[in-house]
Motif scaffolding. Structure first.
Motif, PDB file in Angstrom:
ATOM      1  N   MET A 146       0.854  -1.174   0.000  1.00  0.00           N
ATOM      2  CA  MET A 146       0.000   0.000   0.000  1.00  0.00           C
ATOM      3  C   MET A 146       0.897   1.235   0.000  1.00  0.00           C
ATOM      4  O   MET A 146       1.943   1.241   0.604  1.00  0.00           O
ATOM      5  CB  MET A 146      -0.862   0.015   1.253  1.00  0.00           C
ATOM      6  CG  MET A 146      -1.758  -1.196   1.461  1.00  0.00           C
ATOM      7  SD  MET A 146      -3.170  -1.332   0.382  1.00  0.00           S
ATOM      8  CE  MET A 146      -3.901   0.256   0.476  1.00  0.00           C
ATOM      9  N   SER A 147       0.452   2.283  -0.627  1.00  0.00           N
ATOM     10  CA  SER A 147       1.254   3.494  -0.662  1.00  0.00           C
ATOM     11  C   SER A 147       0.499   4.638   0.000  1.00  0.00           C
ATOM     12  O   SER A 147      -0.713   4.693  -0.006  1.00  0.00           O
ATOM     13  CB  SER A 147       1.610   3.865  -2.099  1.00  0.00           C
ATOM     14  OG  SER A 147       0.452   4.162  -2.830  1.00  0.00           O
ATOM     15  N   VAL A 148       1.279   5.501   0.611  1.00  0.00           N
ATOM     16  CA  VAL A 148       0.740   6.728   1.182  1.00  0.00           C
ATOM     17  C   VAL A 148       1.407   7.851   0.414  1.00  0.00           C
ATOM     18  O   VAL A 148       2.623   7.962   0.412  1.00  0.00           O
ATOM     19  CB  VAL A 148       1.049   6.848   2.687  1.00  0.00           C
ATOM     20  CG1 VAL A 148       0.601   8.184   3.216  1.00  0.00           C
ATOM     21  CG2 VAL A 148       0.383   5.737   3.468  1.00  0.00           C
ATOM     22  N   GLY A 149       0.633   8.673  -0.252  1.00  0.00           N
ATOM     23  CA  GLY A 149       1.208   9.705  -1.102  1.00  0.00           C
ATOM     24  C   GLY A 149       1.444  11.011  -0.389  1.00  0.00           C
ATOM     25  O   GLY A 149       1.311  11.125   0.824  1.00  0.00           O
ATOM     26  N   ARG A 150       1.793  11.993  -1.155  1.00  0.00           N
ATOM     27  CA  ARG A 150       2.158  13.298  -0.625  1.00  0.00           C
ATOM     28  C   ARG A 150       1.013  14.008   0.094  1.00  0.00           C
ATOM     29  O   ARG A 150       1.239  14.992   0.759  1.00  0.00           O
ATOM     30  CB  ARG A 150       2.671  14.165  -1.763  1.00  0.00           C
ATOM     31  CG  ARG A 150       4.036  13.737  -2.230  1.00  0.00           C
ATOM     32  CD  ARG A 150       4.564  14.715  -3.262  1.00  0.00           C
ATOM     33  NE  ARG A 150       5.944  14.441  -3.520  1.00  0.00           N
ATOM     34  CZ  ARG A 150       6.386  13.542  -4.387  1.00  0.00           C
ATOM     35  NH1 ARG A 150       5.535  12.823  -5.086  1.00  0.00           N
ATOM     36  NH2 ARG A 150       7.670  13.364  -4.569  1.00  0.00           N
ATOM     37  N   ASP A 206      -3.049   4.976  10.171  1.00  0.00           N
ATOM     38  CA  ASP A 206      -4.358   5.571   9.888  1.00  0.00           C
ATOM     39  C   ASP A 206      -4.974   5.039   8.596  1.00  0.00           C
ATOM     40  O   ASP A 206      -6.125   5.350   8.287  1.00  0.00           O
ATOM     41  CB  ASP A 206      -4.239   7.098   9.792  1.00  0.00           C
ATOM     42  CG  ASP A 206      -4.023   7.753  11.144  1.00  0.00           C
ATOM     43  OD1 ASP A 206      -4.238   7.100  12.191  1.00  0.00           O
ATOM     44  OD2 ASP A 206      -3.606   8.934  11.154  1.00  0.00           O
ATOM     45  N   SER A 207      -4.216   4.261   7.842  1.00  0.00           N
ATOM     46  CA  SER A 207      -4.680   3.713   6.570  1.00  0.00           C
ATOM     47  C   SER A 207      -4.932   2.209   6.735  1.00  0.00           C
ATOM     48  O   SER A 207      -4.020   1.465   7.095  1.00  0.00           O
ATOM     49  CB  SER A 207      -3.603   3.945   5.505  1.00  0.00           C
ATOM     50  OG  SER A 207      -3.836   3.142   4.371  1.00  0.00           O
ATOM     51  N   PRO A 208      -6.158   1.733   6.496  1.00  0.00           N
ATOM     52  CA  PRO A 208      -6.463   0.318   6.739  1.00  0.00           C
ATOM     53  C   PRO A 208      -5.529  -0.671   6.041  1.00  0.00           C
ATOM     54  O   PRO A 208      -5.102  -1.658   6.635  1.00  0.00           O
ATOM     55  CB  PRO A 208      -7.907   0.172   6.246  1.00  0.00           C
ATOM     56  CG  PRO A 208      -8.494   1.537   6.405  1.00  0.00           C
ATOM     57  CD  PRO A 208      -7.365   2.490   6.088  1.00  0.00           C
ATOM     58  N   GLY A 209      -5.190  -0.429   4.799  1.00  0.00           N
ATOM     59  CA  GLY A 209      -4.323  -1.360   4.075  1.00  0.00           C
ATOM     60  C   GLY A 209      -2.904  -1.409   4.629  1.00  0.00           C
ATOM     61  O   GLY A 209      -2.305  -2.482   4.758  1.00  0.00           O
ATOM     62  N   HIS A 210      -2.364  -0.243   4.950  1.00  0.00           N
ATOM     63  CA  HIS A 210      -1.014  -0.181   5.522  1.00  0.00           C
ATOM     64  C   HIS A 210      -0.998  -0.817   6.907  1.00  0.00           C
ATOM     65  O   HIS A 210      -0.086  -1.560   7.266  1.00  0.00           O
ATOM     66  CB  HIS A 210      -0.542   1.268   5.626  1.00  0.00           C
ATOM     67  CG  HIS A 210      -0.437   1.936   4.302  1.00  0.00           C
ATOM     68  ND1 HIS A 210      -1.436   2.721   3.805  1.00  0.00           N
ATOM     69  CD2 HIS A 210       0.540   1.920   3.369  1.00  0.00           C
ATOM     70  CE1 HIS A 210      -1.077   3.178   2.616  1.00  0.00           C
ATOM     71  NE2 HIS A 210       0.118   2.696   2.321  1.00  0.00           N
ATOM     72  N   ARG A 211      -2.017  -0.488   7.690  1.00  0.00           N
ATOM     73  CA  ARG A 211      -2.142  -1.048   9.040  1.00  0.00           C
ATOM     74  C   ARG A 211      -2.197  -2.579   8.976  1.00  0.00           C
ATOM     75  O   ARG A 211      -1.587  -3.259   9.806  1.00  0.00           O
ATOM     76  CB  ARG A 211      -3.390  -0.484   9.704  1.00  0.00           C
ATOM     77  CG  ARG A 211      -3.603  -0.936  11.120  1.00  0.00           C
ATOM     78  CD  ARG A 211      -4.916  -0.339  11.663  1.00  0.00           C
ATOM     79  NE  ARG A 211      -5.045  -0.639  13.046  1.00  0.00           N
ATOM     80  CZ  ARG A 211      -4.588   0.117  14.030  1.00  0.00           C
ATOM     81  NH1 ARG A 211      -3.973   1.255  13.769  1.00  0.00           N
ATOM     82  NH2 ARG A 211      -4.739  -0.248  15.282  1.00  0.00           N
ATOM     83  N   ALA A 212      -2.901  -3.107   7.985  1.00  0.00           N
ATOM     84  CA  ALA A 212      -2.992  -4.566   7.843  1.00  0.00           C
ATOM     85  C   ALA A 212      -1.613  -5.186   7.615  1.00  0.00           C
ATOM     86  O   ALA A 212      -1.321  -6.260   8.146  1.00  0.00           O
ATOM     87  CB  ALA A 212      -3.939  -4.919   6.698  1.00  0.00           C
ATOM     88  N   ASN A 213      -0.767  -4.527   6.830  1.00  0.00           N
ATOM     89  CA  ASN A 213       0.592  -5.039   6.655  1.00  0.00           C
ATOM     90  C   ASN A 213       1.372  -4.999   7.963  1.00  0.00           C
ATOM     91  O   ASN A 213       2.029  -5.966   8.342  1.00  0.00           O
ATOM     92  CB  ASN A 213       1.344  -4.241   5.581  1.00  0.00           C
ATOM     93  CG  ASN A 213       1.069  -4.720   4.184  1.00  0.00           C
ATOM     94  OD1 ASN A 213       0.570  -5.812   3.963  1.00  0.00           O
ATOM     95  ND2 ASN A 213       1.402  -3.890   3.211  1.00  0.00           N
ATOM     96  N   VAL A 214       1.323  -3.874   8.655  1.00  0.00           N
ATOM     97  CA  VAL A 214       2.055  -3.724   9.921  1.00  0.00           C
ATOM     98  C   VAL A 214       1.613  -4.781  10.927  1.00  0.00           C
ATOM     99  O   VAL A 214       2.434  -5.346  11.652  1.00  0.00           O
ATOM    100  CB  VAL A 214       1.859  -2.297  10.501  1.00  0.00           C
ATOM    101  CG1 VAL A 214       2.385  -2.206  11.922  1.00  0.00           C
ATOM    102  CG2 VAL A 214       2.535  -1.261   9.600  1.00  0.00           C
TER     103      VAL A 214
END
Length: 154
Positions: free
Chosen positions: A1-5, A119-127
């Motif tokens: 998942m990416s978190v942009g600018r 704060d991002s569901p997809g990123h949180r799932a990876n963590v």
């Protein structure tokens, strides 16, 4: 998942331990920031009742190179403009068990980027994936940065 600018820069957050002694732009300076992210990941995992992830130098090398590439070529994505995927990068770095990736740009330090990822569901799932066992974090603070990559493996 990416978190942009879109997350931008936020001030007033703590710097990594020892950063006042590290020279900006050195491998030691990058490692301080990267290790801070890994500690924050393991803190979040402990709070969720999950085992810590072990840091893996192969994943760190792949993550660090991808962060620099994103900054230099001004993109924020898992797949590079020439089609190289996270799996390609992790395997090329020697990791036989690649799993996932989080990327972000624009966050000035470990605390800010971790907050954006959590704060991002997809990123949180990876963590918080119970299946991952290793992590490599890469940062880049030069022209086009800061850029961040977390690579996860089994």
């Amino acid at each position: 998942m990416s978190v942009g600018r879109e997350y931008g820069h936020f001030g007033g957050t703590p710097r990594p331990r020892g950063s006042q002694n590290a020279v900006i732009g050195t491998v030691e300076y990058l490692a301080l920031h990267e290790d801070s992210v890994a500690r924050l990941v393991n803190t979040a995992r402990a709070e969720a009742g999950l085992p810590p992830l072990r840091q893996d130098d192969r994943l760190r090398a792949a993550a660090r190179a991808h962060s620099k590439d994103m900054a230099v070529r001004d993109f924020c994505a898992h797949v590079t403009p020439d089609g190289v995927t996270p799996l390609d990068r992790m395997l090329a770095a020697g990791c036989p068990t690649p799993g996932g990736e989080n990327v972000a740009t624009g966050q000035e330090n470990a605390h800010v980027v971790m907050q954006a990822w959590m704060d991002s569901p997809g990123h949180r799932a990876n963590v918080l994936s119970p299946f991952f066992a290793i992590i490599g974090v890469g940062a880049y603070f030069g022209r086009g940065g800061p850029c961040w990559t977390q690579n996860f493996g089994y």
